[in-house]
Design an enzyme around this catalytic site. Structure first.
Site, PDB file in Angstrom:
ATOM      1  N   SER A 249       6.609  -1.028  -3.637  1.00 39.35           N
ATOM      2  CA  SER A 249       6.353  -1.844  -2.458  1.00 39.35           C
ATOM      3  C   SER A 249       6.980  -1.183  -1.239  1.00 39.35           C
ATOM      4  O   SER A 249       8.133  -0.767  -1.282  1.00 39.35           O
ATOM      5  CB  SER A 249       6.942  -3.244  -2.654  1.00 39.35           C
TER       6      SER A 249
ATOM      7  N   GLN B 232       1.596  -2.257  -0.766  1.00 43.52           N
ATOM      8  CA  GLN B 232       2.204  -2.121  -2.085  1.00 43.52           C
ATOM      9  C   GLN B 232       1.131  -1.684  -3.085  1.00 43.52           C
ATOM     10  O   GLN B 232      -0.065  -1.804  -2.831  1.00 43.52           O
ATOM     11  CB  GLN B 232       2.901  -3.398  -2.526  1.00 43.52           C
ATOM     12  N   VAL B 233       1.592  -1.158  -4.218  1.00 44.19           N
ATOM     13  CA  VAL B 233       0.696  -0.516  -5.182  1.00 44.19           C
ATOM     14  C   VAL B 233       0.731  -1.257  -6.515  1.00 44.19           C
ATOM     15  O   VAL B 233       1.816  -1.566  -7.029  1.00 44.19           O
ATOM     16  CB  VAL B 233       1.088   0.963  -5.380  1.00 44.19           C
TER      17      VAL B 233
ATOM     18  N   LYS C 232      -3.876   0.301  -3.968  1.00 44.68           N
ATOM     19  CA  LYS C 232      -2.982   0.150  -2.817  1.00 44.68           C
ATOM     20  C   LYS C 232      -3.523  -0.965  -1.932  1.00 44.68           C
ATOM     21  O   LYS C 232      -4.698  -0.941  -1.539  1.00 44.68           O
ATOM     22  CB  LYS C 232      -2.916   1.468  -2.043  1.00 44.68           C
TER      23      LYS C 232
ATOM     24  N   ASP D 198       3.241  14.372   5.196  1.00 40.87           N
ATOM     25  CA  ASP D 198       4.317  13.467   4.770  1.00 40.87           C
ATOM     26  C   ASP D 198       4.818  13.926   3.402  1.00 40.87           C
ATOM     27  O   ASP D 198       4.957  13.136   2.466  1.00 40.87           O
ATOM     28  CB  ASP D 198       3.783  12.030   4.715  1.00 40.87           C
TER      29      ASP D 198
END
Length: 552
Positions: free
Chosen positions: A129, A134-135, A149, A284
């Site tokens: 989360s 959140q997944v 997701k 990222d």
């Protein structure tokens, strides 16, 4: 009213962590100090912390949106001091999960069908989360394992409210902080708003993953999970489920028998290939988003697994070329070329002296070259170069700053896997090979072939366009000749007018002088009762006035 309470809470947290010291000498700091009596006494433990750590703790306390704000801020090393940037990198985007039942409702609304019809199994307990989403784990009806997701409920409004507040704070800082021109707070907030807007569109993230997968589909270096487009929408993203080891879990990697040395070299190669071959890089790439494939069959030939595709980077062809040339100039210790490239790229104004830039580049790079090659960070050298160049009005696109931060992350992951990693030895041949291929005659012919349909489409119009252009040039020249004649005529008119004005002024002055001399009866020659000098002055003055009147 809600915004006022939120602003008061932010001010309270800022005072608790002594962040008013970051606003020294500003009106904002004076307002904060007025509120100090209403804030509990600051603990000695907080006072002893560095300003970067205090800012990080404050952002964590303010909530997930401000955590995201800090993470994005950490990527803008051109806008924040190094000590603060280094501390903000450590911000953890972990928050309490929302209800699994809420996630089901969001999925059903986004996909337009029930969870049961979309998935054979859906786990309401999330795997992870974060502040934006959140997944959840799930299984498709064809038995493929996937992860789903899901955006947080009402996250758009929360972000909108906090961004509006940040904009107000940025405007306040810009008008009150003595170093606002260097900090550029409104630019920071605009960058954050753009990044968050991209992360709120999961369909866009899916497109990023799909493009990256296409580039690396046949590679043994990195694996990108497949996007399940039938189960993806703006607020829901479904991806192939991956199993792996976080790239910073060295103990587990060693226990699994992974060849870390081979893995670290692959990481550097993948990054440079993404930037200079594909022009599409994962921006990222920290250890949480870069896993290692845990398949036992891949111990000696390990590969990375890429996760989270919300932030991707691309450079303009111009920046791509000049950045590559800068790297090669650094490899060859050609400081003159580094200086010339900064000016040619438009990063630094043309009026800056090349010799000054060359000296600045030498002062940055030489200390690094005294170290062993395994201890030299190309990202650090580049960051220092850009930092020094700011003294010469450096202007960089945000994508270049993003690349610099990503390079720093990639080198960090590589050195974690293999402390003896020689980034220069790994990066240089990759960069040279890519540049040779990119600027080779074969590549030029390939690009020409790609654009051939467009060229052939416009080819029949070419003679007409050339004729039109030539006619325009001739007409323009004729028009210019007419304008030139008109300007010359106007100039002659003005010159004549100027002479008439001068004659009129001189004539008037001489007539006045004649009258004065006549009235004074000076000694000297007289013609009758009129002084000779008075007569001469009057005649010349009358002639000058007549000349001015006659010419008009």
């Amino acid at each position: 009213m809600k915004a006022l309470f939120r602003a008061c809470r932010i001010g309270k947290v800022m005072l608790r962590y002594r962040l008013d010291t970051l606003l020294d000498g500003t009106a904002a700091e004076r307002w904060l100090r007025l509120a100090k009596p209403f804030v509990p006494r600051i603990s000695a433990e907080i006072v002893e912390q560095s300003r970067g750590r205090r800012l990080r703790l404050a952002l964590q306390e303010l909530g997930p949106i401000f955590v995201k704000f800090g993470q994005i801020l950490s990527t803008r090393r051109d806008l924040v001091p190094q000590d603060i940037g280094d501390e903000l990198v450590m911000l953890q985007d972990r928050v309490e999960p929302f209800e699994g039942q809420t996630a089901r409702i969001i999925i059903e609304t986004a996909l337009g069908k029930s969870v049961e019809s979309a998935f054979a199994h859906f786990d309401t307990v999330p795997l992870a989360s974060a502040s934006i989403s959140q997944v959840h784990a799930a299984t498709l009806h064809d038995r493929r394992e996937v992860v789903v997701k899901v955006l947080r409920p009402d996250i758009e409004h929360q972000i909108s409210d906090d961004i509006a507040l940040l904009k107000s704070l940025a405007t306040l800082v810009e008008h009150t902080h003595p170093n606002a021109d260097k900090i550029r707070p409104r630019e920071i907030v605009a960058e954050i708003e753009t990044t968050l807007a991209a992360e709120l569109d999961l369909q866009r993230e899916g497109a990023n993953a799909s493009v990256l997968r296409r580039f690396w589909e046949a590679s043994d270096d990195i694996y990108v999970p497949e996007v399940i487009w039938s189960h993806t929408a703006e607020r829901v993203l479904t991806l192939e489920r991956m199993y792996g080891i976080p790239s910073d879990d060295i103990a587990l990697l060693d226990a699994s028998g992974i060849d870390r040395k081979a893995l670290s070299s692959k990481g550097i190669r993948v990054f440079y290939t993404q930037v200079f071959r594909d022009n599409f890089f994962h921006a990222d790439a920290h250890s949480g988003n870069i896993w290692v494939d845990s398949d036992p069959a891949r111990k000696s030939n390990p590969r990375f697994i890429a996760l989270d595709f919300g932030i991707m980077g691309q450079l303009s062809q111009k920046d791509q070329y000049y950045l590559a040339e800068n790297f090669m100039a650094i490899f060859h210790k050609d400081y003159r070329r580094i200086a010339e490239l900064h000016v040619e790229a438009g990063w630094i104004p043309q009026h800056v002296r090349i010799e000054e830039l060359e000296a600045a580049a030498r002062s940055v790079c030489e200390p690094y070259f005294t170290r062993p090659l395994s201890q030299i960070s190309l990202a650090e050298v580049l960051m220092k170069l850009f930092h020094v160049a700011r003294r010469y009005q450096l202007t960089l696109q945000p994508q270049l700053i993003l690349l610099q931060k990503t390079l720093l992350n990639i080198e960090g992951v590589g050195r974690q896997l293999d402390p003896e990693l020689d980034i220069w030895v790994v990066a240089r041949p990759v960069l040279e090979r890519i540049l040779r291929a990119r600027y080779s005659p074969r590549h030029a012919l390939k690009e020409l072939n790609k654009r051939l349909p467009e060229i052939m489409t416009h080819a029949p119009d070419t003679p007409r366009l050339i004729h039109t252009w030539l006619v325009q040039q001739v007409e323009s020249r004729k028009q210019n000749d007419v304008y030139l004649q008109q300007i010359r005529a106007l100039a002659m008119t003005l010159q004549g007018l100027q002479r008439r004005v001068v004659n009129a002024i001189v004539g008037s002055g001489l007539l006045v002088a004649a009258a004065v001399l006549y009235g004074l009866h000076p000694d000297g020659l007289y013609l009758g009762t009129i002084p000779v000098w008075s007569l001469i002055s009057g005649c010349v003055g009358a002639l000058a006035l007549f000349s001015a009147w006659w010419r008009s």
